[in-house]
Write a protein that holds these residues in place. Structure first.
Motif, PDB file in Angstrom:
ATOM      1  N   THR A   1       0.838  -1.206   0.000  1.00 13.75           N
ATOM      2  CA  THR A   1       0.000   0.000   0.000  1.00 13.75           C
ATOM      3  C   THR A   1       0.870   1.252   0.000  1.00 13.75           C
ATOM      4  N   ARG A   2       1.927   1.229   0.798  1.00 13.73           N
ATOM      5  CA  ARG A   2       2.825   2.386   0.838  1.00 13.73           C
ATOM      6  C   ARG A   2       3.529   2.595  -0.505  1.00 13.73           C
ATOM      7  N   LEU A   3       3.941   1.495  -1.140  1.00 11.01           N
ATOM      8  CA  LEU A   3       4.611   1.625  -2.431  1.00 11.01           C
ATOM      9  C   LEU A   3       3.654   2.142  -3.505  1.00 11.01           C
ATOM     10  N   VAL A   4       2.424   1.655  -3.488  1.00  9.97           N
ATOM     11  CA  VAL A   4       1.433   2.128  -4.455  1.00  9.97           C
ATOM     12  C   VAL A   4       1.203   3.627  -4.278  1.00  9.97           C
ATOM     13  N   ASN A   5       1.095   4.076  -3.038  1.00  7.85           N
ATOM     14  CA  ASN A   5       0.901   5.511  -2.783  1.00  7.85           C
ATOM     15  C   ASN A   5       2.123   6.318  -3.210  1.00  7.85           C
ATOM     16  N   PHE A   6       3.314   5.766  -2.972  1.00  8.86           N
ATOM     17  CA  PHE A   6       4.529   6.474  -3.403  1.00  8.86           C
ATOM     18  C   PHE A   6       4.569   6.578  -4.926  1.00  8.86           C
ATOM     19  N   ALA A   7       4.231   5.489  -5.623  1.00  2.94           N
ATOM     20  CA  ALA A   7       4.213   5.520  -7.087  1.00  2.94           C
ATOM     21  C   ALA A   7       3.197   6.541  -7.594  1.00  2.94           C
ATOM     22  N   ARG A   8       2.047   6.611  -6.931  1.00  3.43           N
ATOM     23  CA  ARG A   8       1.024   7.585  -7.341  1.00  3.43           C
ATOM     24  C   ARG A   8       1.548   9.003  -7.200  1.00  3.43           C
ATOM     25  N   SER A   9       2.368   9.243  -6.156  1.00  2.27           N
ATOM     26  CA  SER A   9       2.926  10.585  -5.970  1.00  2.27           C
ATOM     27  C   SER A   9       3.908  10.944  -7.071  1.00  2.27           C
ATOM     28  N   ARG A  10       4.401   9.950  -7.785  1.00  2.00           N
ATOM     29  CA  ARG A  10       5.296  10.175  -8.927  1.00  2.00           C
ATOM     30  C   ARG A  10       4.564  10.001 -10.264  1.00  2.00           C
ATOM     31  N   ASN A  11       3.240  10.008 -10.209  1.00  2.00           N
ATOM     32  CA  ASN A  11       2.388   9.887 -11.404  1.00  2.00           C
ATOM     33  C   ASN A  11       2.572   8.558 -12.131  1.00  2.00           C
ATOM     34  N   ILE A  12       2.773   7.498 -11.336  1.00  2.00           N
ATOM     35  CA  ILE A  12       2.889   6.160 -11.897  1.00  2.00           C
ATOM     36  C   ILE A  12       1.816   5.274 -11.274  1.00  2.00           C
ATOM     37  N   GLY A  13       1.003   4.652 -12.127  1.00  2.19           N
ATOM     38  CA  GLY A  13       0.027   3.691 -11.640  1.00  2.19           C
ATOM     39  C   GLY A  13       0.722   2.387 -11.273  1.00  2.19           C
ATOM     40  N   MET A  14       0.223   1.705 -10.241  1.00  3.76           N
ATOM     41  CA  MET A  14       0.928   0.517  -9.766  1.00  3.76           C
ATOM     42  C   MET A  14      -0.038  -0.473  -9.133  1.00  3.76           C
ATOM     43  N   GLU A  15       0.223  -1.772  -9.358  1.00  2.00           N
ATOM     44  CA  GLU A  15      -0.443  -2.873  -8.679  1.00  2.00           C
ATOM     45  C   GLU A  15       0.597  -3.671  -7.906  1.00  2.00           C
ATOM     46  N   PHE A  16       0.178  -4.282  -6.817  1.00  2.00           N
ATOM     47  CA  PHE A  16       1.083  -5.018  -5.936  1.00  2.00           C
ATOM     48  C   PHE A  16       0.476  -6.388  -5.641  1.00  2.00           C
ATOM     49  N   HIS A  17       1.226  -7.455  -5.954  1.00  2.00           N
ATOM     50  CA  HIS A  17       0.732  -8.811  -5.753  1.00  2.00           C
ATOM     51  C   HIS A  17       1.772  -9.631  -4.995  1.00  2.00           C
ATOM     52  N   VAL A  18       1.324 -10.398  -4.005  1.00  2.00           N
ATOM     53  CA  VAL A  18       2.178 -11.309  -3.256  1.00  2.00           C
ATOM     54  C   VAL A  18       1.708 -12.730  -3.516  1.00  2.00           C
ATOM     55  N   VAL A  19       2.646 -13.605  -3.871  1.00  2.00           N
ATOM     56  CA  VAL A  19       2.337 -15.007  -4.144  1.00  2.00           C
ATOM     57  C   VAL A  19       3.025 -15.855  -3.086  1.00  2.00           C
ATOM     58  N   ALA A  20       2.290 -16.784  -2.499  1.00  2.00           N
ATOM     59  CA  ALA A  20       2.855 -17.681  -1.484  1.00  2.00           C
ATOM     60  C   ALA A  20       3.820 -18.643  -2.155  1.00  2.00           C
ATOM     61  N   SER A  21       5.086 -18.302  -2.101  1.00  3.65           N
ATOM     62  CA  SER A  21       6.114 -19.117  -2.758  1.00  3.65           C
ATOM     63  C   SER A  21       7.446 -18.809  -2.103  1.00  3.65           C
ATOM     64  N   THR A  22       8.322 -19.802  -2.061  1.00  2.00           N
ATOM     65  CA  THR A  22       9.607 -19.648  -1.390  1.00  2.00           C
ATOM     66  C   THR A  22      10.724 -20.241  -2.243  1.00  2.00           C
ATOM     67  N   PRO A  23      11.988 -19.892  -1.936  1.00  2.00           N
ATOM     68  CA  PRO A  23      13.105 -20.487  -2.683  1.00  2.00           C
ATOM     69  C   PRO A  23      13.214 -21.994  -2.515  1.00  2.00           C
ATOM     70  N   SER A  24      12.704 -22.541  -1.405  1.00  2.00           N
ATOM     71  CA  SER A  24      12.909 -23.965  -1.119  1.00  2.00           C
ATOM     72  C   SER A  24      12.319 -24.878  -2.185  1.00  2.00           C
ATOM     73  N   ASP A  25      11.261 -24.420  -2.869  1.00  2.00           N
ATOM     74  CA  ASP A  25      10.679 -25.228  -3.947  1.00  2.00           C
ATOM     75  C   ASP A  25      11.000 -24.649  -5.321  1.00  2.00           C
ATOM     76  N   GLY A  26      12.048 -23.820  -5.376  1.00  2.43           N
ATOM     77  CA  GLY A  26      12.424 -23.214  -6.649  1.00  2.43           C
ATOM     78  C   GLY A  26      11.405 -22.226  -7.159  1.00  2.43           C
ATOM     79  N   PHE A  27      10.625 -21.624  -6.247  1.00  2.00           N
ATOM     80  CA  PHE A  27       9.571 -20.664  -6.603  1.00  2.00           C
ATOM     81  C   PHE A  27       8.548 -21.275  -7.562  1.00  2.00           C
ATOM     82  N   ASP A  28       8.252 -22.539  -7.362  1.00  2.00           N
ATOM     83  CA  ASP A  28       7.343 -23.235  -8.277  1.00  2.00           C
ATOM     84  C   ASP A  28       5.974 -22.566  -8.332  1.00  2.00           C
ATOM     85  N   SER A  29       5.418 -22.212  -7.175  1.00  2.00           N
ATOM     86  CA  SER A  29       4.094 -21.570  -7.155  1.00  2.00           C
ATOM     87  C   SER A  29       4.129 -20.215  -7.844  1.00  2.00           C
ATOM     88  N   LEU A  30       5.189 -19.475  -7.647  1.00  4.00           N
ATOM     89  CA  LEU A  30       5.323 -18.170  -8.297  1.00  4.00           C
ATOM     90  C   LEU A  30       5.392 -18.322  -9.812  1.00  4.00           C
TER      91      LEU A  30
END
Length: 441
Positions: free
Chosen positions: A215-244
């Protein structure tokens, strides 16, 4: 249980057996007081040799010899000493942790009384404190500076920049990238889609959730006139980021510039030394990861990582490699942070975590499995990528950033890549890759 103190002599080299004392392990001219230790062993080469001998003793479950050497190390390497002493103290702590986890009751009981330094407290920082933590050295900023210009170049002509941020720094690169995009494209910067996996467990961690950070990054991007979406995927290096990777295949949009930013995260993907590959037909998770990246047809892949090799199967091999690399952050901290200050304590606590992981952990728990640049170049080329190097603008950005830090830091161009150096020693490399015209079979 034996307690070691500053002035007590080391345990005897002899033990009673049968009709009298019998020699357990020879150690010529072993010092008998803490004072004599300082003159005999207080240099980096001797400290390294003592650590190596101690590691051998622990692996052999030789509690007596391990105790003897740990006594010496404790007296010559105080945790508040000079950079070599603090480095050795960190390895001392790591060896004690390894000994306590060895499963040998006799060794663990013997070592428990050793006066090892306290385990560093977990580092949990606010975003502002984390940004300040990262700004202490060029260790991370080098990769940020090198990558931002290349990422902005890759976004040219695209309405959407889809950045996949595989980093250990909790998106701390994003503000500088957003500023770079805003200045590069004042009349219409691309829309920014940011995708990242769940955060790394390694310190330092954030005291807010990733969604709040987004949310903070999206607001910062908006202050620089850049539209932004932020997505988090449940994935880790241990499985080689398979889910990602599965998520990216399902959500990759036509007409967007897909950029994969790998910043000090790739070496946490399991490699051959993790023991997960048992036959020649099995593919290394790292090689599988790079091939999966190639199948996504990205516009650009950035690989930034530390120039060291921590993949040895034996702890002594890893200790030698780590000792001859991890001196760099301790030496650098000596030049700009006063002894006893809170900043240095936190900075070196994170370094100690890495040393402990390399030395004390095995199996999936050992995530610090660094490979040198040459190995990553080999993997990327085998997966169907070609190095493109960095332009003069990126080089100028890096040089300007280094001017803000102490004189020991330097930059060298190595083939298509950039290398951060400390007093002439290689520290971190940055490389940029694009798919070749055809993917490998």
């Amino acid at each position: 249980m034996m307690q070691f103190t500053e002035n007590a002599p080391p345990p005897s080299l002899y033990t009673a057996g049968g009709g009298g004392a019998s020699l357990v392990r020879p150690w010529p001219d072993f010092p008998t007081s803490a004072k004599s230790l300082q003159g005999n062993f207080n240099n980096a080469a001797c400290m390294e040799q003592l650590l190596v001998h101690c590691a051998y003793a622990i692996e052999a479950n030789d509690a007596t010899l391990a105790q003897q050497i740990l006594w010496v190390l404790h007296n010559i390497a105080p945790p508040e000493g000079d950079s070599n002493q603090r480095l050795t103290s960190a390895f001392l702590r790591a060896l004690v942790l390894r000994a306590t986890r060895s499963g040998c009751a006799a060794l663990a009981s013997s070592i428990t009384g050793c006066a090892a330094p306290d385990h560093p407290l977990p580092l949990c920082l606010s975003p502002l404190s984390l940004a300040g933590f990262i700004d202490l050295t060029p260790w991370h900023r080098f990769g940020f500076s090198a990558a931002n210009s290349a990422i902005a170049d890759a976004a040219e002509g695209f309405a959407v920049l889809h950045l996949v941020d595989l980093t250990t720094t909790h998106c701390m690169q994003l503000p500088t990238l957003i500023d770079c995009l805003a200045s590069r494209y004042p009349d219409g910067p691309p829309f920014l889609r940011l995708t990242l996996p769940t955060s790394s467990p390694a310190p330092p961690t954030l005291d807010i959730s990733l969604h709040e950070l987004g949310t903070r990054l999206v607001n910062f991007a908006r202050s620089r006139n850049i539209g932004m979406e932020f997505h988090v995927v449940a994935s880790t290096p241990s499985d080689g980021f398979d889910s990602l990777l599965h998520h990216l295949r399902a959500h990759h949009l036509a007409g967007e510039a897909l950029v994969i930013n790998c910043h000090l995260m790739p070496h946490r993907i399991p490699d051959e030394s993790a023991g997960s590959m048992t036959t020649a037909s099995c593919t290394s998770p790292r090689s599988a990861f790079t091939k999966a990246l190639r199948s996504l047809e990205p516009a650009l892949v950035i690989v930034v990582d530390e120039e060291a090799d921590f993949t040895a199967g034996d702890v002594v091999g890893r200790l030698k490699a780590a000792f001859n690399y991890m001196w760099i952050p301790f030496d650098a901290a000596e030049t700009f942070l006063p002894a006893g200050c809170e900043q240095r304590r936190k900075y070196e606590a994170a370094v100690c975590w890495k040393i402990e992981n390399v030395i004390a952990m095995e199996g999936v728990g050992r995530v610090e499995r660094l490979e040198p640049k040459a190995k990553w170049v080999q993997r990327m080329r085998a997966a169907g990528f070609a190095g493109i190097g960095f332009g003069e603008e990126a080089v100028a950005e890096v040089r300007g950033m280094l001017d803000e830090h102490s004189a020991g830091w330097g930059l060298k161009r190595d083939d298509d890549d950039l290398m951060l150096t400390w007093k002439g020693h290689d520290v971190v490399f940055a490389s940029a890759w694009v798919p070749t015209t055809s993917a490998p079979v």
